[in-house]
Design a protein around this motif. Structure first.
Motif, mmCIF file in Angstrom:
data_model
loop_
_atom_site.group_PDB
_atom_site.id
_atom_site.type_symbol
_atom_site.label_atom_id
_atom_site.label_comp_id
_atom_site.label_asym_id
_atom_site.label_seq_id
_atom_site.Cartn_x
_atom_site.Cartn_y
_atom_site.Cartn_z
ATOM 1 N N HIS A 7 -26.101 28.995 -64.678
ATOM 2 C CA HIS A 7 -27.313 29.319 -63.930
ATOM 3 C C HIS A 7 -27.772 28.075 -63.238
ATOM 4 O O HIS A 7 -28.127 28.075 -62.244
ATOM 5 N N ILE A 8 -27.963 27.081 -64.054
ATOM 6 C CA ILE A 8 -28.655 25.759 -63.345
ATOM 7 C C ILE A 8 -27.452 25.081 -62.430
ATOM 8 O O ILE A 8 -28.124 24.791 -61.139
ATOM 9 N N GLU A 9 -26.445 25.109 -62.514
ATOM 10 C CA GLU A 9 -25.317 24.678 -61.743
ATOM 11 C C GLU A 9 -25.607 25.542 -60.312
ATOM 12 O O GLU A 9 -25.452 25.112 -59.250
ATOM 13 N N CYS A 14 -27.027 25.997 -54.654
ATOM 14 C CA CYS A 14 -27.781 26.890 -53.248
ATOM 15 C C CYS A 14 -28.859 26.097 -52.616
ATOM 16 O O CYS A 14 -29.223 26.513 -51.783
ATOM 17 N N SER A 15 -29.510 25.370 -53.390
ATOM 18 C CA SER A 15 -30.805 24.570 -52.846
ATOM 19 C C SER A 15 -30.443 23.775 -51.705
ATOM 20 O O SER A 15 -29.602 22.864 -51.801
ATOM 21 N N PRO A 16 -30.935 23.972 -50.565
ATOM 22 C CA PRO A 16 -30.922 23.263 -49.548
ATOM 23 C C PRO A 16 -31.345 21.647 -49.544
ATOM 24 O O PRO A 16 -31.003 20.700 -48.790
ATOM 25 N N ALA A 17 -32.194 21.600 -50.496
ATOM 26 C CA ALA A 17 -32.884 20.149 -50.682
ATOM 27 C C ALA A 17 -32.945 19.897 -52.175
ATOM 28 O O ALA A 17 -32.786 20.826 -52.999
ATOM 29 N N THR A 64 -32.247 12.783 -56.950
ATOM 30 C CA THR A 64 -32.988 11.981 -55.677
ATOM 31 C C THR A 64 -34.104 12.972 -55.355
ATOM 32 O O THR A 64 -33.921 14.042 -55.523
ATOM 33 N N GLY A 65 -34.981 12.410 -54.620
ATOM 34 C CA GLY A 65 -36.155 12.934 -54.065
ATOM 35 C C GLY A 65 -37.023 13.675 -55.105
ATOM 36 O O GLY A 65 -37.567 14.747 -54.772
ATOM 37 N N GLY A 66 -36.977 13.390 -56.447
ATOM 38 C CA GLY A 66 -37.744 13.862 -57.279
ATOM 39 C C GLY A 66 -37.105 14.990 -57.832
ATOM 40 O O GLY A 66 -37.407 15.711 -58.741
ATOM 41 N N GLY A 67 -35.838 15.534 -57.419
ATOM 42 C CA GLY A 67 -34.981 16.405 -57.835
ATOM 43 C C GLY A 67 -33.703 16.494 -58.011
ATOM 44 O O GLY A 67 -33.197 15.126 -58.016
ATOM 45 N N TYR A 68 -32.849 17.501 -58.135
ATOM 46 C CA TYR A 68 -31.507 17.163 -58.543
ATOM 47 C C TYR A 68 -30.668 17.867 -57.268
ATOM 48 O O TYR A 68 -31.000 18.894 -56.692
ATOM 49 N N GLN A 69 -29.731 17.256 -56.800
ATOM 50 C CA GLN A 69 -28.686 17.667 -55.749
ATOM 51 C C GLN A 69 -27.381 17.208 -55.844
ATOM 52 O O GLN A 69 -27.069 16.293 -56.357
#
Length: 189
Positions: A7-9, A14-17, A64-69
């Motif tokens: 689910h995390i993957e 799907c997150s654009p940022a 990156t940017g405080g999150g994961y991508q």
């Protein structure tokens, strides 16, 4: 734990940022209707980071940017550069530009109206513009047969670098150019 990892993957994919840990926690808690400890999420993120560091993957999980991508690894930069260059060469055809300009200035407009202005069938141009996301169906006309109404999309604004249709040039913005003059006049008479 694999269930949570999947689910995390999926959420990161799907997150654009970059997606924040708090956003992951919020989504997962709502999905499972139970609190998901941030420590469990951090643990899974560490495992995913290790998993995608392996050479068999062309991308990695980056913080990156405080999150994961998910980002492509630098070793694949050349092939991505070629793809982006090829995609930028895909310009709109003259017929697509003509059709798009009619839609932009006359919207909402039916295909019949476009065809009466252009004098040719617009099916192919409209289909390509829909595929590119530059136009969208805005509804149906009240005319006989209830034909579809087309208008520009937000992608149209991005594509042409404008924020509003009011920024489109008006006919008075175009100056008449003398097509019969080539180069500059010389003083060699």
């Amino acid at each position: 734990m694999d269930f949570l990892q999947n689910h995390i993957e999926a959420l990161i994919f799907c997150s654009p940022a970059p997606i924040l840990e708090k956003e992951l926690q919020s989504c997962l808690s709502e999905m499972f209707e139970a609190d998901v400890p941030i420590e469990d999420i951090e643990n899974v993120l560490g495992k995913l980071k290790d998993k995608y560091e392996q050479d068999e993957f062309s991308f990695s999980l980056d913080h990156t940017g405080g999150g994961y991508q998910f980002l492509t690894k630098p070793a694949y930069q050349a092939s991505i550069g070629i793809l982006l260059k090829q995609q930028s060469k895909r310009r709109l055809s003259t017929s697509a530009l003509e059709t798009l300009s009619i839609i932009a200035y006359k919207q909402p407009v039916t295909k019949g109206d476009m065809e009466s202005i252009r004098g040719v069938n617009c099916d192919y141009a409209v289909q390509k513009l829909l595929e590119k996301g530059l136009i969208e169906i805005k509804g149906k006309s009240d005319a006989i047969g209830r034909p579809l109404l087309y208008g520009t999309s937000d992608s149209f604004m991005e594509y042409f670098g404008i924020n509003s249709l009011n920024e489109l040039p008006t006919p008075k913005d175009f100056t008449e150019i003398d097509d019969n003059v080539i180069g500059e006049e010389s003083d060699n008479n």
